[in-house]
Design a protein around this motif. Structure first.
Motif, PDB file in Angstrom:
ATOM      1  N   THR A  47       8.909 -14.831  65.635  1.00 20.45           N
ATOM      2  CA  THR A  47       7.488 -14.587  65.346  1.00 20.45           C
ATOM      3  C   THR A  47       7.030 -15.411  64.140  1.00 20.45           C
ATOM      4  O   THR A  47       5.860 -15.775  64.052  1.00 20.45           O
ATOM      5  CB  THR A  47       7.221 -13.088  65.063  1.00 20.45           C
ATOM      6  OG1 THR A  47       7.865 -12.707  63.845  1.00 20.45           O
ATOM      7  CG2 THR A  47       7.716 -12.213  66.183  1.00 20.45           C
ATOM      8  N   GLU A  58       6.745 -17.840  74.127  1.00 20.23           N
ATOM      9  CA  GLU A  58       5.904 -16.921  73.369  1.00 20.23           C
ATOM     10  C   GLU A  58       6.335 -15.495  73.668  1.00 20.23           C
ATOM     11  O   GLU A  58       6.954 -15.216  74.712  1.00 20.23           O
ATOM     12  CB  GLU A  58       4.424 -17.114  73.698  1.00 20.23           C
ATOM     13  CG  GLU A  58       4.043 -16.774  75.108  1.00 20.23           C
ATOM     14  CD  GLU A  58       2.555 -16.955  75.373  1.00 20.23           C
ATOM     15  OE1 GLU A  58       2.052 -16.308  76.329  1.00 20.23           O
ATOM     16  OE2 GLU A  58       1.902 -17.719  74.650  1.00 20.23           O
ATOM     17  N   THR A  64       6.129 -11.700  74.771  1.00 21.47           N
ATOM     18  CA  THR A  64       5.345 -10.829  75.636  1.00 21.47           C
ATOM     19  C   THR A  64       4.791  -9.693  74.777  1.00 21.47           C
ATOM     20  O   THR A  64       5.112  -9.578  73.587  1.00 21.47           O
ATOM     21  CB  THR A  64       6.229 -10.242  76.749  1.00 21.47           C
ATOM     22  OG1 THR A  64       7.259  -9.439  76.129  1.00 21.47           O
ATOM     23  CG2 THR A  64       6.874 -11.338  77.585  1.00 21.47           C
ATOM     24  N   ASP A  65       3.967  -8.840  75.358  1.00 21.49           N
ATOM     25  CA  ASP A  65       3.463  -7.681  74.609  1.00 21.49           C
ATOM     26  C   ASP A  65       4.627  -6.813  74.125  1.00 21.49           C
ATOM     27  O   ASP A  65       4.626  -6.321  72.991  1.00 21.49           O
ATOM     28  CB  ASP A  65       2.517  -6.852  75.483  1.00 21.49           C
ATOM     29  CG  ASP A  65       1.186  -7.559  75.726  1.00 21.49           C
ATOM     30  OD1 ASP A  65       0.887  -8.526  74.980  1.00 21.49           O
ATOM     31  OD2 ASP A  65       0.462  -7.150  76.640  1.00 21.49           O
ATOM     32  N   ALA A  66       5.624  -6.658  74.998  1.00 16.45           N
ATOM     33  CA  ALA A  66       6.790  -5.865  74.610  1.00 16.45           C
ATOM     34  C   ALA A  66       7.545  -6.543  73.475  1.00 16.45           C
ATOM     35  O   ALA A  66       8.013  -5.889  72.531  1.00 16.45           O
ATOM     36  CB  ALA A  66       7.717  -5.673  75.817  1.00 16.45           C
ATOM     37  N   ALA A  90       6.295  -8.603  71.171  1.00 17.28           N
ATOM     38  CA  ALA A  90       5.524  -8.495  69.933  1.00 17.28           C
ATOM     39  C   ALA A  90       5.653  -7.097  69.330  1.00 17.28           C
ATOM     40  O   ALA A  90       5.767  -6.931  68.109  1.00 17.28           O
ATOM     41  CB  ALA A  90       4.060  -8.820  70.214  1.00 17.28           C
ATOM     42  N   THR A  91       5.644  -6.079  70.204  1.00 27.10           N
ATOM     43  CA  THR A  91       5.772  -4.702  69.722  1.00 27.10           C
ATOM     44  C   THR A  91       7.142  -4.472  69.097  1.00 27.10           C
ATOM     45  O   THR A  91       7.263  -3.900  68.006  1.00 27.10           O
ATOM     46  CB  THR A  91       5.566  -3.718  70.886  1.00 27.10           C
ATOM     47  OG1 THR A  91       4.238  -3.883  71.408  1.00 27.10           O
ATOM     48  CG2 THR A  91       5.745  -2.273  70.418  1.00 27.10           C
TER      49      THR A  91
END
Length: 306
Positions: free
Chosen positions: A15, A58, A60-62, A64-65
């Motif tokens: 990140t 990049e 995924t939403d998972a 990033a969480t």
């Protein structure tokens, strides 16, 4: 879930840095090793954490969480290590330190000798890295503390989660090929305005600091050779292809036949030690910082006490 700190750290660094290659460089792995860490983390969570976008990846939403929580987990883990160290009757444990070339050659060796004498239970593991990366490495937890540089003309942004302690200061001088300015021992930067220069990229803090000083002196340096390595810079000056600025510590990296002229302007860099704020009372960190500061009270010849 069954994951490891190394896997979580790889995700957090992704990140920060954006590419597998950059993460590998930051953590001292191969790109394949980082990919394996992420793949193992996806297996542990049962979820896709990365997706490919062209040649890049990049989150995924998972992903990033999990990265958000992973940062908190790693911080809690580091705080737990600190708390455990404080329960011991003696100062012992392993520290990871990041450092740049000059620090590896001149600053760390006497500190390691001293820490072995006063705290034999402390083990220090070091990693050489780009000096502009040491702050991020400490923030990301890939090292516990680091030796870095700061420049008054181009201060490195301060992360509020870090503590920065100045060890000592060094003034820059002008290094020129032998015989270039005969009979002169003290000059202004402007005296080198017509010469070709050997400098790091202006994208580096060092490069920007020199560029700022030159502009203040009234000229734009003509950079003929863009070089990061100090020993290579000294070799190029010695060969007669350009000039550069140097400090006493830099000169000690490679004996060179060149002339070193004092600058009329005050141009300096600060040698600093960097660690996370919550680790300030961690016994091993505090012990090594104390040793580094004690060694800085006896800096190499030519370095000014901070």
């Amino acid at each position: 879930m069954d994951w490891t700190s190394a896997q979580l750290r790889a995700l957090v660094e992704l990140t920060r840095r954006g590419t597998i290659t950059a993460v590998a460089e930051a953590l001292g792995y191969t790109p394949g090793g980082v990919s394996q860490q992420i793949a193992a983390l996806e297996k542990a969570t049962g979820m896709q954490l990365l997706r490919r976008v062209g040649r890049r990846v990049e989150l995924t939403d998972a992903g990033a969480t999990l990265a958000l929580h992973a940062g908190r987990i790693l911080t809690t883990e580091a705080e737990a290590v600190e708390a455990l160290e404080r329960t011991r009757n003696e100062i012992s444990g392993t520290l990871r330190i990041g450092l740049f070339a000059t620090a590896a050659a001149e600053i760390l060796p006497p500190a390691l000798r001293r820490i072995r004498e006063v705290h034999p239970g402390v083990t220090v593991r070091s990693r050489d890295m780009d000096v502009d990366e040491v702050y991020d490495a400490v923030v990301g937890g890939s090292v516990d503390l680091a030796l870095g540089l700061d420049y008054p003309d181009v201060p490195i942004p301060r992360d509020p989660s870090l503590r920065v302690r100045e060890l000592f200061r060094e003034r820059f001088s002008l290094a020129v090929p032998a015989g270039t300015m005969p009979g002169r021992w003290r000059v202004s930067l402007a005296a080198a305005g017509e010469h070709g220069w050997i400098l790091p990229s202006v994208g580096s803090y060092y490069g920007r600091a020199v560029l700022t000083a030159c502009r203040r002196a009234g000229f734009e340096p003509q950079v003929l050779h863009e070089v990061t390595d100090t020993a290579a810079t000294l070799a190029l000056v010695e060969s007669g292809v350009g000039v550069s600025v140097v400090t006493d510590l830099m000169l000690r990296l490679r004996p060179s036949r060149l002339d070193v002229l004092e600058l009329t302007e005050t141009m300096e860099r600060h040698i600093v030690v960097v660690f996370r704020s919550f680790a300030e009372d961690r016994p091993t960190v505090a012990a090594l910082v104390d040793v580094l500061r004690a060694c800085a009270d006896r800096p190499p010849p030519g370095a000014d006490d901070a």
